[in-house]
Design an enzyme around this catalytic site. Structure first.
Site, PDB file in Angstrom:
ATOM      1  N   ASN A 116       0.812  -1.217   0.000  1.00  0.00           N
ATOM      2  CA  ASN A 116       0.000   0.000   0.000  1.00  0.00           C
ATOM      3  C   ASN A 116       0.850   1.274   0.000  1.00  0.00           C
ATOM      4  O   ASN A 116       0.584   2.210  -0.752  1.00  0.00           O
ATOM      5  CB  ASN A 116      -0.957  -0.004   1.203  1.00  0.00           C
ATOM      6  CG  ASN A 116      -1.932  -1.160   1.125  1.00  0.00           C
ATOM      7  OD1 ASN A 116      -1.988  -1.850   0.099  1.00  0.00           O
ATOM      8  ND2 ASN A 116      -2.691  -1.394   2.181  1.00  0.00           N
ATOM      9  N   THR A 161     -15.674  38.274 -31.624  1.00  0.00           N
ATOM     10  CA  THR A 161     -16.513  37.803 -30.519  1.00  0.00           C
ATOM     11  C   THR A 161     -17.710  37.175 -31.207  1.00  0.00           C
ATOM     12  O   THR A 161     -18.133  37.659 -32.274  1.00  0.00           O
ATOM     13  CB  THR A 161     -16.964  38.948 -29.582  1.00  0.00           C
ATOM     14  OG1 THR A 161     -17.710  39.899 -30.345  1.00  0.00           O
ATOM     15  CG2 THR A 161     -15.789  39.664 -28.931  1.00  0.00           C
ATOM     16  N   HIS A 162     -18.218  36.107 -30.661  1.00  0.00           N
ATOM     17  CA  HIS A 162     -19.307  35.334 -31.303  1.00  0.00           C
ATOM     18  C   HIS A 162     -18.904  34.868 -32.700  1.00  0.00           C
ATOM     19  O   HIS A 162     -19.769  34.659 -33.556  1.00  0.00           O
ATOM     20  CB  HIS A 162     -20.605  36.151 -31.391  1.00  0.00           C
ATOM     21  CG  HIS A 162     -20.954  36.861 -30.127  1.00  0.00           C
ATOM     22  ND1 HIS A 162     -21.715  36.292 -29.134  1.00  0.00           N
ATOM     23  CD2 HIS A 162     -20.605  38.101 -29.668  1.00  0.00           C
ATOM     24  CE1 HIS A 162     -21.844  37.147 -28.124  1.00  0.00           C
ATOM     25  NE2 HIS A 162     -21.168  38.254 -28.420  1.00  0.00           N
ATOM     26  N   SER A 283      -7.755  13.580 -48.550  1.00  0.00           N
ATOM     27  CA  SER A 283      -8.987  12.789 -48.542  1.00  0.00           C
ATOM     28  C   SER A 283      -8.838  11.668 -49.554  1.00  0.00           C
ATOM     29  O   SER A 283      -8.232  11.851 -50.611  1.00  0.00           O
ATOM     30  CB  SER A 283     -10.163  13.688 -48.918  1.00  0.00           C
ATOM     31  OG  SER A 283     -11.232  12.907 -49.416  1.00  0.00           O
ATOM     32  N   LYS A 289      -8.636  18.176 -51.200  1.00  0.00           N
ATOM     33  CA  LYS A 289      -8.616  18.409 -49.764  1.00  0.00           C
ATOM     34  C   LYS A 289      -7.226  18.412 -49.131  1.00  0.00           C
ATOM     35  O   LYS A 289      -6.373  17.618 -49.478  1.00  0.00           O
ATOM     36  CB  LYS A 289      -9.452  17.332 -49.039  1.00  0.00           C
ATOM     37  CG  LYS A 289     -10.938  17.374 -49.348  1.00  0.00           C
ATOM     38  CD  LYS A 289     -11.654  18.545 -48.714  1.00  0.00           C
ATOM     39  CE  LYS A 289     -11.853  18.375 -47.244  1.00  0.00           C
ATOM     40  NZ  LYS A 289     -12.856  17.405 -46.873  1.00  0.00           N
ATOM     41  N   ASN A 291      -6.419  18.439 -45.159  1.00  0.00           N
ATOM     42  CA  ASN A 291      -7.129  18.452 -43.873  1.00  0.00           C
ATOM     43  C   ASN A 291      -6.187  18.635 -42.681  1.00  0.00           C
ATOM     44  O   ASN A 291      -5.120  18.021 -42.638  1.00  0.00           O
ATOM     45  CB  ASN A 291      -7.899  17.136 -43.701  1.00  0.00           C
ATOM     46  CG  ASN A 291      -8.983  16.976 -44.741  1.00  0.00           C
ATOM     47  OD1 ASN A 291      -9.533  17.957 -45.235  1.00  0.00           O
ATOM     48  ND2 ASN A 291      -9.290  15.735 -45.079  1.00  0.00           N
ATOM     49  N   GLU A 296      -7.225  18.442 -35.417  1.00  0.00           N
ATOM     50  CA  GLU A 296      -8.512  17.819 -35.093  1.00  0.00           C
ATOM     51  C   GLU A 296      -8.351  16.699 -34.072  1.00  0.00           C
ATOM     52  O   GLU A 296      -9.175  16.535 -33.174  1.00  0.00           O
ATOM     53  CB  GLU A 296      -9.155  17.251 -36.361  1.00  0.00           C
ATOM     54  CG  GLU A 296      -9.640  18.340 -37.311  1.00  0.00           C
ATOM     55  CD  GLU A 296     -10.029  17.754 -38.662  1.00  0.00           C
ATOM     56  OE1 GLU A 296     -10.992  16.985 -38.722  1.00  0.00           O
ATOM     57  OE2 GLU A 296      -9.352  18.058 -39.652  1.00  0.00           O
ATOM     58  N   TYR A 323      -6.591   2.143   2.552  1.00  0.00           N
ATOM     59  CA  TYR A 323      -6.433   1.641   1.177  1.00  0.00           C
ATOM     60  C   TYR A 323      -7.574   0.701   0.787  1.00  0.00           C
ATOM     61  O   TYR A 323      -8.017  -0.137   1.570  1.00  0.00           O
ATOM     62  CB  TYR A 323      -5.093   0.877   1.044  1.00  0.00           C
ATOM     63  CG  TYR A 323      -4.963   0.231  -0.325  1.00  0.00           C
ATOM     64  CD1 TYR A 323      -4.479   0.952  -1.400  1.00  0.00           C
ATOM     65  CD2 TYR A 323      -5.390  -1.092  -0.536  1.00  0.00           C
ATOM     66  CE1 TYR A 323      -4.402   0.375  -2.663  1.00  0.00           C
ATOM     67  CE2 TYR A 323      -5.313  -1.673  -1.793  1.00  0.00           C
ATOM     68  CZ  TYR A 323      -4.820  -0.932  -2.848  1.00  0.00           C
ATOM     69  OH  TYR A 323      -4.761  -1.490  -4.098  1.00  0.00           O
ATOM     70  N   GLN A 328      -6.458   0.609  -7.511  1.00  0.00           N
ATOM     71  CA  GLN A 328      -5.712   0.021  -8.633  1.00  0.00           C
ATOM     72  C   GLN A 328      -6.201   0.603  -9.969  1.00  0.00           C
ATOM     73  O   GLN A 328      -5.465   0.610 -10.948  1.00  0.00           O
ATOM     74  CB  GLN A 328      -5.894  -1.497  -8.618  1.00  0.00           C
ATOM     75  CG  GLN A 328      -5.114  -2.220  -9.685  1.00  0.00           C
ATOM     76  CD  GLN A 328      -5.019  -3.705  -9.386  1.00  0.00           C
ATOM     77  OE1 GLN A 328      -4.390  -4.103  -8.410  1.00  0.00           O
ATOM     78  NE2 GLN A 328      -5.656  -4.514 -10.201  1.00  0.00           N
ATOM     79  N   LYS A 331      -4.405   3.714 -12.251  1.00  0.00           N
ATOM     80  CA  LYS A 331      -3.214   3.726 -13.112  1.00  0.00           C
ATOM     81  C   LYS A 331      -3.488   3.915 -14.587  1.00  0.00           C
ATOM     82  O   LYS A 331      -2.871   4.758 -15.244  1.00  0.00           O
ATOM     83  CB  LYS A 331      -2.395   2.459 -12.881  1.00  0.00           C
ATOM     84  CG  LYS A 331      -1.694   2.527 -11.555  1.00  0.00           C
ATOM     85  CD  LYS A 331      -1.159   1.220 -11.109  1.00  0.00           C
ATOM     86  CE  LYS A 331      -1.073   1.223  -9.604  1.00  0.00           C
ATOM     87  NZ  LYS A 331      -2.392   1.340  -8.922  1.00  0.00           N
TER      88      LYS A 331
HETATM   89  N1  ARG Z   1      -1.912  -3.356  -7.483  1.00  0.00           N
HETATM   90  C1  ARG Z   1      -2.269  -2.677  -6.273  1.00  0.00           C
HETATM   91  C2  ARG Z   1      -2.707  -1.227  -6.599  1.00  0.00           C
HETATM   92  O1  ARG Z   1      -2.465  -0.817  -7.668  1.00  0.00           O
HETATM   93  C3  ARG Z   1      -1.108  -2.638  -5.354  1.00  0.00           C
HETATM   94  C4  ARG Z   1      -1.467  -2.561  -3.921  1.00  0.00           C
HETATM   95  C5  ARG Z   1      -2.158  -3.796  -3.493  1.00  0.00           C
HETATM   96  N2  ARG Z   1      -2.445  -3.773  -2.101  1.00  0.00           N
HETATM   97  C6  ARG Z   1      -3.270  -4.664  -1.563  1.00  0.00           C
HETATM   98  N3  ARG Z   1      -3.467  -4.555  -0.279  1.00  0.00           N
HETATM   99  N4  ARG Z   1      -3.884  -5.588  -2.244  1.00  0.00           N
HETATM  100  O2  ARG Z   1      -3.279  -0.543  -5.819  1.00  0.00           O
END
Ligand code: ARG
Length: 468
Positions: A116, A161-162, A283, A289, A291, A296, A323, A328, A331
């Site tokens: 953790n 403006t606008h 295109s 064209k 583009n 975009e 925690y 998780q 990420k």
């Molecule tokens: N893969 C977990 C995460 O991204 C790591 C920590 C896991 N901790 C646990 N007590 N299961 O948060």
């Protein structure tokens, strides 16, 4: 990635049955969190060095663990490392490899720590590095805008403006508006960095540890200026991730608005700019064209980063202390926001120097839209007429000029005088585009002299940041 039957889990002690295959796949994170590996190893090395200094590990144990971790890092970097889904995440993959390589002593790496506080540390190290990279890309984009602004300090264009022609401005001034937005974005990231840069290690699972750890030493080894003050908070909150993504969302918002302008300006209806062929696409059906796909796509990718931010806010909102595995899910959102933002900034670093400014087209558009009507009203005000009355008079003059099919500055003096007796020959200084622009000569104004002063100020701001 290797999937094997019934990998022995480092936490498997209290379990009589192997993990269900679906659960293993559902709970794994190594497929994406292995990106954190260099930071995980950096954190572990600092942790064991600290444990050796306080006497929890011997110097020999710490030395063997550190060199084992370094060989693992080398294999990861060269792509020789085998990641195993059954070992769940980046942390347990590395720990298991360590034990395989250096034997029993490897098992001591996790003394006084938990995944953790480990994952929170990894994430902060990762995000600190990425925030710095993003800031430097932003600074380069700001630099490119300043270069354009200086080149085009005298270039007249219609200000809108606008999306209706409003008053004349210089293209240099317009570029500096984007510079200001990116400047605030950079400041927000610098500010966010202060809150990212805090060490969670030592919080262990949630309550701290009974080992005599030295958190300041670990912080020093990892270059964190501060340690987290509360162990429960340290392992649980991801507000620093959310804050980064909120800042990233604002950068994307700005790039998206800018992209919209580039798209409009490249359209033949405006024809204000050209972009190198190398940064446009064609295109498959319409041969004429050209583009602006890069712009975009930046506009389109903004939605992804907003989505990442929203997912993170929602992931966090219902969590009790401390925690929870929900975290998780931080990420992939964070990685996506970081990757998208960096990619879009890189796109802009290529796009900005590839812009060719069509000065005549901008001038012609500015000449069309009666953009100095406000100046005519201002002229009358300076001659003692109340602004509301002056506004009405200027409106009548515009109506007349439209009927004549001419610009305000093309009307003869007697023609103008029929709208107000106080109009004299000096009115023409107010009716030309150059006169209108030059008159806005105050801080933040569009006069070329002010644009040049703002460019100089921007340059010294950028130099000061580069010297930090
Ligand atoms: N893969 C977990 C995460 O991204 C790591 C920590 C896991 N901790 C646990 N007590 N299961 O948060």
């Amino acid at each position: 990635m290797a999937t094997e039957k019934d990998t022995v889990k480092p936490w498997g002690g209290r379990f009589a049955e192997p993990t269900d295959r679906f659960v293993e796949e559902f709970t794994e994170s190594v497929s994406f969190d292995r990106r954190l590996a260099p930071y995980d190893i950096q954190g572990s090395i600092a942790h064991v060095e600290m444990l050796a200094r306080v006497g929890v590990l011997t110097e020999d144990e710490s030395g063997r663990i550190c060199s084992g971790l370094n060989t693992i890092l080398a294999d990861i970097v060269t792509g020789k490392f085998t990641w195993r889904q059954g070992l769940e995440d980046v942390h347990m993959n590395i720990e298991a490899a360590l034990v395989e390589r250096i034997g029993e002593v490897g098992k001591k790496v996790h003394t006084g720590r938990s995944r953790n506080d480990q994952v929170a540390t990894d994430l902060r190290l990762y995000l600190r590095a990425e925030t710095e990279t993003t800031r430097s890309l932003l600074l380069q984009a700001m630099q490119a805008l300043v270069t354009l602004a200086e080149q085009e300090a005298d270039t007249v264009m219609p200000g809108y403006t606008h999306l209706q022609g409003a008053q004349p401005v210089t293209f240099g001034h317009h570029m500096l508006a984007w510079y200001e937005m990116l400047k605030r974005d950079e400041q927000r990231l610098a500010d966010c960095l202060e809150r990212i840069n805090v060490l969670p290690l030592g919080a262990a699972a949630l309550a701290g540890t009974r080992f005599p750890i030295d958190r300041s030493l670990a912080a020093e080894l990892l270059g964190f200026p501060a340690v987290a003050d509360n162990s429960l908070d340290a392992v649980s909150d991801r507000d620093f991730v959310i804050e980064f993504c909120a800042d990233a969302a604002l950068v994307m918002l700005h790039l998206s608005r800018f992209s919209e302008e580039l798209v409009l300006w490249l359209s033949p209806a405006f024809g204000f700019i050209d972009i190198d062929d190398a940064f446009c696409t064609g295109s498959s059906i319409m041969p004429q064209k050209k583009n602006p796909d890069v712009a975009e796509l930046v506009r389109g990718k903004t939605g992804r980063v907003y989505g990442d931010l929203m997912a993170l806010l929602t992931m966090m909102k219902g969590q009790p202390l401390a925690y929870n595995r929900d975290n998780q899910e931080d990420k992939e959102c964070l990685f996506d926001a970081v990757d998208t933002l960096k990619q879009c900034l890189e796109a802009y670093l290529k796009l900005l120097p590839s812009i060719e400014v069509k000065r005549e087209a901008m001038l012609a558009a500015a000449q069309k839209g009666y953009l100095t009507a406000t100046d005519l009203a201002d002229y009358l005000v300076m001659k003692g007429v109340a602004f509301r009355d002056a506004h009405a008079v200027a409106g009548k003059a515009v109506q007349y000029a439209i009927e004549q099919g001419s610009g305000l500055e093309q009307l003869k003096l007697p023609e103008l005088q029929q709208f107000h007796e106080r109009i004299n020959a000096d009115v023409y200084d107010f009716l030309t585009l150059e006169g209108s622009i030059a008159a806005r000569d105050h801080t933040g104004g569009t006069a070329p002299a002010r644009v040049r002063a703002a460019v100089a100020e921007a340059r010294s701001h950028l130099e000061a940041l580069a010297g930090e």
